[in-house]
Design a protein around this motif. Structure first.
Motif, PDB file in Angstrom:
ATOM      1  N   GLU A 133       0.854  -1.461  -0.129  1.00 21.85           N
ATOM      2  CA  GLU A 133      -0.084   0.312   0.014  1.00 21.85           C
ATOM      3  C   GLU A 133       0.692   1.489   0.279  1.00 21.85           C
ATOM      4  O   GLU A 133       2.111   1.453   0.464  1.00 21.85           O
ATOM      5  N   TYR A 134      -0.059   1.845  -0.581  1.00 21.31           N
ATOM      6  CA  TYR A 134       0.808   3.306  -0.875  1.00 21.31           C
ATOM      7  C   TYR A 134       0.449   5.142  -0.905  1.00 21.31           C
ATOM      8  O   TYR A 134      -0.957   4.011  -1.516  1.00 21.31           O
ATOM      9  N   THR A 135       0.595   5.740  -0.412  1.00 18.33           N
ATOM     10  CA  THR A 135       0.052   7.247  -0.748  1.00 18.33           C
ATOM     11  C   THR A 135       1.016   8.585  -1.309  1.00 18.33           C
ATOM     12  O   THR A 135       2.070   7.695  -2.004  1.00 18.33           O
ATOM     13  N   ILE A 136       0.637   8.999  -2.414  1.00 21.62           N
ATOM     14  CA  ILE A 136       1.177  10.285  -2.956  1.00 21.62           C
ATOM     15  C   ILE A 136       1.077  11.326  -2.941  1.00 21.62           C
ATOM     16  O   ILE A 136      -0.132  11.842  -2.141  1.00 21.62           O
ATOM     17  N   ASN A 137       2.006  12.189  -2.429  1.00 21.19           N
ATOM     18  CA  ASN A 137       1.551  13.706  -1.884  1.00 21.19           C
ATOM     19  C   ASN A 137       2.499  14.253  -2.235  1.00 21.19           C
ATOM     20  O   ASN A 137       3.784  14.362  -1.690  1.00 21.19           O
ATOM     21  N   LYS A 138       2.422  15.689  -2.730  1.00 22.04           N
ATOM     22  CA  LYS A 138       3.178  16.585  -3.586  1.00 22.04           C
ATOM     23  C   LYS A 138       4.682  16.186  -3.966  1.00 22.04           C
ATOM     24  O   LYS A 138       5.676  16.492  -3.858  1.00 22.04           O
ATOM     25  N   GLY A 139       3.748  14.673  -5.083  1.00 23.50           N
ATOM     26  CA  GLY A 139       4.858  13.823  -5.743  1.00 23.50           C
ATOM     27  C   GLY A 139       5.996  13.041  -5.612  1.00 23.50           C
ATOM     28  O   GLY A 139       6.500  13.378  -5.827  1.00 23.50           O
ATOM     29  N   ILE A 140       5.506  13.372  -3.970  1.00 29.66           N
ATOM     30  CA  ILE A 140       6.164  11.838  -3.401  1.00 29.66           C
ATOM     31  C   ILE A 140       5.894  10.280  -3.021  1.00 29.66           C
ATOM     32  O   ILE A 140       3.980  11.068  -2.503  1.00 29.66           O
ATOM     33  N   HIS A 166      12.564   7.794  -3.112  1.00 26.19           N
ATOM     34  CA  HIS A 166      12.699   8.173  -4.038  1.00 26.19           C
ATOM     35  C   HIS A 166      12.674   7.919  -5.563  1.00 26.19           C
ATOM     36  O   HIS A 166      12.168   8.340  -6.574  1.00 26.19           O
ATOM     37  N   VAL A 167      11.774   6.450  -5.621  1.00 30.13           N
ATOM     38  CA  VAL A 167      10.474   6.024  -6.592  1.00 30.13           C
ATOM     39  C   VAL A 167       9.409   5.699  -7.067  1.00 30.13           C
ATOM     40  O   VAL A 167       8.777   6.126  -6.052  1.00 30.13           O
ATOM     41  N   PHE A 168       9.200   5.566  -7.963  1.00 31.07           N
ATOM     42  CA  PHE A 168       7.490   5.888  -7.942  1.00 31.07           C
ATOM     43  C   PHE A 168       7.245   4.401  -9.338  1.00 31.07           C
ATOM     44  O   PHE A 168       7.620   4.360  -9.885  1.00 31.07           O
ATOM     45  N   GLY A 169       5.664   4.852  -8.058  1.00 32.57           N
ATOM     46  CA  GLY A 169       5.265   3.709 -10.262  1.00 32.57           C
ATOM     47  C   GLY A 169       4.846   2.359  -9.255  1.00 32.57           C
ATOM     48  O   GLY A 169       5.717   1.638  -8.843  1.00 32.57           O
ATOM     49  N   SER A 172       4.321   3.522 -18.011  1.00 31.30           N
ATOM     50  CA  SER A 172       5.195   4.563 -17.136  1.00 31.30           C
ATOM     51  C   SER A 172       4.692   5.916 -17.587  1.00 31.30           C
ATOM     52  O   SER A 172       4.323   6.210 -16.496  1.00 31.30           O
ATOM     53  N   ILE A 173       4.017   6.174 -18.522  1.00 33.41           N
ATOM     54  CA  ILE A 173       2.928   7.197 -18.594  1.00 33.41           C
ATOM     55  C   ILE A 173       2.209   7.492 -17.114  1.00 33.41           C
ATOM     56  O   ILE A 173       2.062   8.778 -16.645  1.00 33.41           O
ATOM     57  N   HIS A 174       1.395   6.257 -17.407  1.00 32.90           N
ATOM     58  CA  HIS A 174       0.411   6.481 -16.033  1.00 32.90           C
ATOM     59  C   HIS A 174       1.471   6.576 -14.133  1.00 32.90           C
ATOM     60  O   HIS A 174       0.284   7.525 -13.860  1.00 32.90           O
ATOM     61  N   ALA A 175       2.493   6.580 -14.401  1.00 31.60           N
ATOM     62  CA  ALA A 175       3.233   5.871 -13.308  1.00 31.60           C
ATOM     63  C   ALA A 175       3.464   7.751 -13.187  1.00 31.60           C
ATOM     64  O   ALA A 175       2.868   8.194 -11.966  1.00 31.60           O
ATOM     65  N   VAL A 176       3.960   8.603 -14.277  1.00 32.55           N
ATOM     66  CA  VAL A 176       4.278  10.136 -13.912  1.00 32.55           C
ATOM     67  C   VAL A 176       3.053  11.151 -13.667  1.00 32.55           C
ATOM     68  O   VAL A 176       3.350  11.369 -13.373  1.00 32.55           O
ATOM     69  N   LYS A 177       1.449  10.400 -14.836  1.00 30.14           N
ATOM     70  CA  LYS A 177       0.252  11.438 -14.168  1.00 30.14           C
ATOM     71  C   LYS A 177       0.338  11.007 -13.260  1.00 30.14           C
ATOM     72  O   LYS A 177      -0.241  11.982 -12.139  1.00 30.14           O
ATOM     73  N   PHE A 224      17.194   4.693  -1.992  1.00 33.00           N
ATOM     74  CA  PHE A 224      16.943   3.869  -3.205  1.00 33.00           C
ATOM     75  C   PHE A 224      16.714   4.630  -4.311  1.00 33.00           C
ATOM     76  O   PHE A 224      15.914   5.036  -4.181  1.00 33.00           O
ATOM     77  N   LYS A 225      17.151   5.190  -5.482  1.00 34.23           N
ATOM     78  CA  LYS A 225      16.846   5.986  -5.946  1.00 34.23           C
ATOM     79  C   LYS A 225      16.970   5.154  -7.354  1.00 34.23           C
ATOM     80  O   LYS A 225      15.030   5.594  -8.131  1.00 34.23           O
ATOM     81  N   SER A 226      17.644   4.754  -7.976  1.00 37.22           N
ATOM     82  CA  SER A 226      16.777   3.412  -9.335  1.00 37.22           C
ATOM     83  C   SER A 226      17.468   2.853  -9.590  1.00 37.22           C
ATOM     84  O   SER A 226      19.052   3.302  -9.424  1.00 37.22           O
TER      85      SER A 226
END
Length: 456
Positions: A248-255, A268-271, A334-339, A302-304
């Motif tokens: 489970e995760y949440t996204i807040n202000k680009g993090i 540091h990573v997402f998606g 990948s597009i969905h992850a960034v959006k 961990f960055k990427s």
């Protein structure tokens, strides 16, 4: 030992040669082409062959082992001489297994995600100051080489793939490692990229599961339906099975924040792929004795993996990412992850298609709707690459537009036109995602980012 490398210039082969030389082995090698960075690294290690080419006279009876590289053909003159002298000939994975018989072998496999999961496991172990050897297929942040072998480290982390071991051994590489702990991230057959049938491709993973040592452990992504079915077909194997699923995760202000009980861990990573990869890496580390809190404390930094939703640059709230997108589902994801990560920003998404893909109408149809979530979708195909193939590209722009089924899509065929577009674009309130399965036509991504930010 005296060890001779046939095709020493390969990306993994030259790293292995250097690692073995540092252990005190006597190393020689040959190749018909050695390019950078292999050439400089071999020269620095005093292992660069004096002449380019194949020389059967190098193959003598005092050689203890010959290691055969992937691009050496079955009729290679040095290989033929080694066979004539009945020398011990290893493929790369065979030799790695021989050197790690007394170690705990961790092999990470899967159609995609294996590089990222491998790098996550290595990052955690390194952060915790755990000693380990490793074999990977791509340069990873924090690690100078692709191969690190010692005589005393108790663990080896291996990125395993399903492609054949050598020109004289068509077993899949990962069949030769006999893991104590194996991970499979997913199994996805691509009829355009695979040289074998779907059933044969799936069977490589069935065999891989069978090669896990008795009472060893299989870690697998139970959200992958094909993989879950394959695991069910191998229940006769006397191994532990440990499935994992995305956390489970949440996204807040680009993090992105990963949930660990009441704790929220900033990443540091997402998606969704990276989050699934974290779950897989955690399960492997758990079997290696890493405590839960140790893992999550380490994964924060961990960055990427290189080129997997990798941050390139940012300016005034806009960001640029690059990604290795080699299939239509990966492009869409990948597009969905960034959006999802930056919902208030518009997205310029650029996919570089290689010449083969762009000329194959059946393959192009697989891309329908894959870029619909991008605000400005761009397909880039380098027209220069068609000159080598001698193909007619008169209708390529129309074919791409029809196949993607997106009326807003822009098709760019020259690198100069792509540069001109980026330089003239006002990047304020926009992010840029550049995706490719090749090398961006040789252009540094930082230069693309600079052009993108030029008119912010």
């Amino acid at each position: 030992m005296r060890i001779h490398f046939i095709a020493i210039g390969g990306s993994v082969m030259h790293n292995l040669a250097i690692s073995l030389a540092e252990q005190g082995h006597q190393i020689t090698g040959s190749d018909d082409q050695i390019v950078e960075p292999s050439r400089s690294r071999l020269m620095e290690a005093h292992l660069l062959p004096a002449e380019i080419g194949w020389f059967p006279q190098k193959i003598t009876t005092d050689i203890d082992a010959v290691i055969l590289g992937m691009h050496a053909d079955a009729d290679n003159p040095e290989l033929l001489r080694a066979q004539e002298l009945e020398l011990k000939i290893y493929s790369f994975p065979e030799f790695i297994y021989e050197q790690s018989r007394d170690k705990t072998r961790v092999v990470v496999a899967g159609t995609y995600g294996k590089t990222t999961i491998t790098s996550m496991v290595m990052h955690v172990l390194k952060t915790l100051n755990r000693s380990f050897d490793y074999v990977v297929g791509a340069q990873l942040e924090g690690f100078q080489r692709l191969v690190h072998l010692t005589s005393d480290n108790p663990i080896i982390i291996i990125e395993g793939d399903e492609y054949f071991a050598s020109s004289i051994d068509h077993r899949s590489k990962f069949h030769l490692y006999h893991p104590n702990i194996a991970l499979i991230s997913n199994v996805e057959w691509d009829n355009f990229k695979s040289v074998i049938s779907r059933d044969d491709y799936y069977n490589q993973f069935r065999i891989f599961i069978d090669t896990i040592v008795s009472k060893g452990t299989l870690v697998y992504n139970k959200e992958d339906k094909v993989l879950q079915s394959l695991v069910g077909e191998t229940m006769a194997c006397k191994i532990n099975r440990h499935g994992y699923k995305s956390p489970e995760y949440t996204i807040n202000k680009g993090i992105t924040y990963l949930h660990n009980g009441d704790e929220e861990i900033a990443l540091h990573v997402f998606g969704k792929f990276n989050l699934s990869n974290i779950a897989g890496a955690y399960t492997v580390c758990e079997w290696l004795g890493v405590k839960k809190q140790e893992f999550f404390d380490a994964i924060r930094s961990f960055k990427s993996s290189i080129r997997y939703l990798e941050f390139v640059a940012s300016q005034d709230g806009s960001v640029v990412y690059q990604d290795f997108a080699h299939t239509p589902p990966k492009l869409r994801s990948s597009i969905h992850a960034v959006k999802e990560q930056f919902p208030k920003k518009e997205l310029v998404a650029v996919i570089e298609l290689n010449a083969y893909d762009s000329l194959n109408k059946d393959l192009l149809e697989k891309y329908v709707g894959t870029m619909d979530e991008a605000d400005i979708p761009i397909v880039f195909v380098n027209k220069e690459s068609f000159k080598e193939k001698g193909k007619n590209i008169d209708n390529i722009e129309e074919d791409i537009r029809i196949s993607f089924a997106n009326p807003t899509i822009r098709v760019i065929l020259e690198i100069s036109d792509l540069n001109e577009f980026l330089e003239g674009f006002r990047s304020k309130d926009y992010n840029l995602l550049f995706m490719s399965s090749s090398n961006y036509s040789g252009v540094n991504m930082v230069s693309f980012a600079d052009k993108f930010f030029k008119n912010d």
